[in-house]
Design an enzyme around this catalytic site. Structure first.
Site, PDB file in Angstrom:
ATOM      1  N   ASN A 209      88.091  21.847 -56.036  1.00 43.81           N
ATOM      2  CA  ASN A 209      88.059  22.108 -54.592  1.00 43.81           C
ATOM      3  C   ASN A 209      89.494  22.144 -54.065  1.00 43.81           C
ATOM      4  O   ASN A 209      90.448  21.984 -54.819  1.00 43.81           O
ATOM      5  CB  ASN A 209      87.224  21.040 -53.879  1.00 43.81           C
ATOM      6  N   ASP A 279      80.818  17.113 -56.875  1.00 48.36           N
ATOM      7  CA  ASP A 279      79.476  16.531 -57.013  1.00 48.36           C
ATOM      8  C   ASP A 279      78.766  17.003 -58.280  1.00 48.36           C
ATOM      9  O   ASP A 279      77.812  16.382 -58.729  1.00 48.36           O
ATOM     10  CB  ASP A 279      78.632  16.899 -55.785  1.00 48.36           C
ATOM     11  N   LYS A 289      86.747  30.045 -75.293  1.00 44.73           N
ATOM     12  CA  LYS A 289      86.706  30.783 -74.029  1.00 44.73           C
ATOM     13  C   LYS A 289      85.414  31.613 -73.933  1.00 44.73           C
ATOM     14  O   LYS A 289      85.055  32.308 -74.893  1.00 44.73           O
ATOM     15  CB  LYS A 289      87.935  31.701 -73.967  1.00 44.73           C
ATOM     16  N   PHE A 324      85.692   8.650 -46.936  1.00 41.32           N
ATOM     17  CA  PHE A 324      86.101   9.812 -46.149  1.00 41.32           C
ATOM     18  C   PHE A 324      84.909  10.757 -46.045  1.00 41.32           C
ATOM     19  O   PHE A 324      84.100  10.824 -46.971  1.00 41.32           O
ATOM     20  CB  PHE A 324      87.264  10.546 -46.830  1.00 41.32           C
ATOM     21  N   LYS A 338      76.965   9.129 -44.028  1.00 38.19           N
ATOM     22  CA  LYS A 338      77.672   8.728 -45.260  1.00 38.19           C
ATOM     23  C   LYS A 338      78.112   7.272 -45.192  1.00 38.19           C
ATOM     24  O   LYS A 338      78.029   6.541 -46.176  1.00 38.19           O
ATOM     25  CB  LYS A 338      78.890   9.631 -45.502  1.00 38.19           C
ATOM     26  N   LYS A 342      76.523   5.009 -48.083  1.00 40.15           N
ATOM     27  CA  LYS A 342      77.447   4.518 -49.116  1.00 40.15           C
ATOM     28  C   LYS A 342      77.930   3.103 -48.815  1.00 40.15           C
ATOM     29  O   LYS A 342      78.805   2.579 -49.501  1.00 40.15           O
ATOM     30  CB  LYS A 342      78.626   5.487 -49.251  1.00 40.15           C
TER      31      LYS A 342
END
Ligand code: CTP
Length: 401
Positions: A209, A279, A289, A324, A338, A342
């Site tokens: 990301n 995730d 490859k 976060f 969250k 969490k």
């Protein structure tokens, strides 16, 4: 974070005055009280009204003040200062300070203060190298004045060399360092995760990301400044390792991050999970490859562990957990979900669609929500400043027990 601290800034005349506007603005966002004194020459570069608007305090300017007024005001400001910054400091003001000349508001106030004085010179490189200026700097250093070294580069006059005002980050860091000498996190063990994870597909490809790691690294640096023993677990980023860490562990995948977190968890007082953990990971890793064919390719993904959720379930009572939430829609609602799911003590929620608040930027705009529902939104600010605010919130949670 600088709440209750008073910073007096003496601005002398030079092209770098405009950069000091940014210093004032950043200090205000950190809740400091800022007073600006300008020399007459400084007002040629930036109008006093600019500093007045940024500091939300009257600006003292030599040419407008009557001598009788200095007497009262300069002593009041000199006494109020927790720290005194002279920036930009010209050869002239350095010369006056070093030789005990007090003939205007700035030079009288700086002479009268007992606060630590930081001096950030900015001038033409030949002036800076002049042995008289160097002698004055040396003599001020011997008296305990601290210097924020100018940088080298192309100067406003076109010359190359040393003499550019230090960059704003460096000046803010120097102020922080001076004001945080009492090290409010001394002895505390802090684990921080930062950056993205990288989930390999084959020897040349991976899923990841946009996380840059800037927020987590800024928190690590700020925690070191505050005296903490910091373990930084970092995904692949292009940032330099912060100095003063207790441990620095570089990982690639979410599973690697999970196993290092588990290994280190029990000894920590504070865990801050700023990493953007993937995730999912590719179900199969191909040793060779993957070759393209004419067909479409479907990827199968496996769920990665939710590291923060696991920490929330296994944490000990004294440990403080910070998560976060980077959201694009229903920002507050998703963030608070969250926090609860969490079991964190604090969550830092940001809307990554807002200008200046994305993964790669140097700034962020967040809302902090505490477990007890207390929430506060902060203006857009550099991640380096936000890092201190997040840590101050954690220190408050510890104080409240
Ligand atoms: N996190 C984690 N492990 C994961 C995913 C996220 O520890 N596998 C942590 C992050 O470090 C962050 C918080 O959980 O502190 C929220 O991460 P975010 O990516 O915003 O949310 P997710 O839990 O992944 O939920 P969603 O993708 O549905 O938004």
């Amino acid at each position: 974070m600088l709440k209750g601290k008073t910073i007096v800034i003496g601005v002398s005349g030079g092209i770098a005055v405009y950069k000091v506007c940014d210093v004032v603005s950043r200090l205000k966002k950190l809740n400091a009280t800022v007073h600006v004194i300008m020399t007459e020459a400084a007002t040629e570069f930036v109008a006093p009204l600019t500093f007045q608007s940024l500091s939300q305090q009257p600006v003292v300017v030599d040419m407008f003040e009557k001598v009788e007024k200095w007497d009262i005001e300069h002593i009041a400001l000199a006494k109020a200062a927790d720290i005194f910054l002279v920036a930009p400091a010209t050869a002239n003001i350095i010369g006056k300070m070093a030789n005990g000349i007090a003939d205007d508001m700035l030079s009288t106030t700086v002479m009268a203060t007992k606060a630590p004085v930081l001096v950030a010179p900015a001038m033409n490189t030949n002036m800076y190298d002049n042995p008289i200026v160097q002698k004055n700097i040396k003599s001020l250093k011997e008296f305990g004045y601290q210097f924020i070294e100018p940088e080298s580069g192309r100067l406003a006059c076109g010359d190359m060399g040393k003499g550019k005002l230090a960059d704003v980050d460096t000046i803010i860091q120097a102020i922080n360092r001076e004001l945080i000498k009492d090290q409010p996190m001394k002895g505390l063990k802090v684990l921080i995760t930062a950056g993205p994870t990288r989930e390999p597909l084959d020897p040349v490809r991976y899923l990841t990301n946009h996380s840059s790691g800037k927020m987590g690294y800024a928190i690590a640096e700020a925690a070191v400044l505050k005296g903490a023993e910091v373990t930084l677990i970092s995904g692949p980023v292009t940032l330099r390792e912060p100095t003063g860490l207790k441990d620095f562990v570089q990982i690639q995948t979410a599973e690697e991050m999970f196993s290092i977190v588990k290994e280190n968890l029990s000894e920590q007082d504070i865990i801050i999970k700023s990493a953007a953990v993937a995730d999912y990971r590719p179900r199969y890793y191909r040793d060779n490859k993957i070759k393209k064919s004419d067909e479409d390719l479907e990827l199968q993904l496996n769920r990665n562990p939710d590291i923060l959720k696991w920490i929330g379930m296994h944490k000990e009572d004294h440990q403080i957990i910070v998560g976060f939430a980077a959201e694009t829609n229903d920002v507050m609602e998703n963030g608070i979900k969250k926090l609860k799911a969490k079991q964190t003590d604090l969550i830092v929620i940001n809307d990554i669609t807002k200008a200046g608040a994305g993964f790669k930027s140097d700034t962020n705009k967040v809302t902090l929500v505490h477990k007890d529902g207390n929430e506060k939104s902060y203006p857009l600010m550099p991640k380096k400043d936000l890092a201190h605010i997040i840590l101050e919130n954690i220190i408050d949670i510890r104080k409240d027990g």
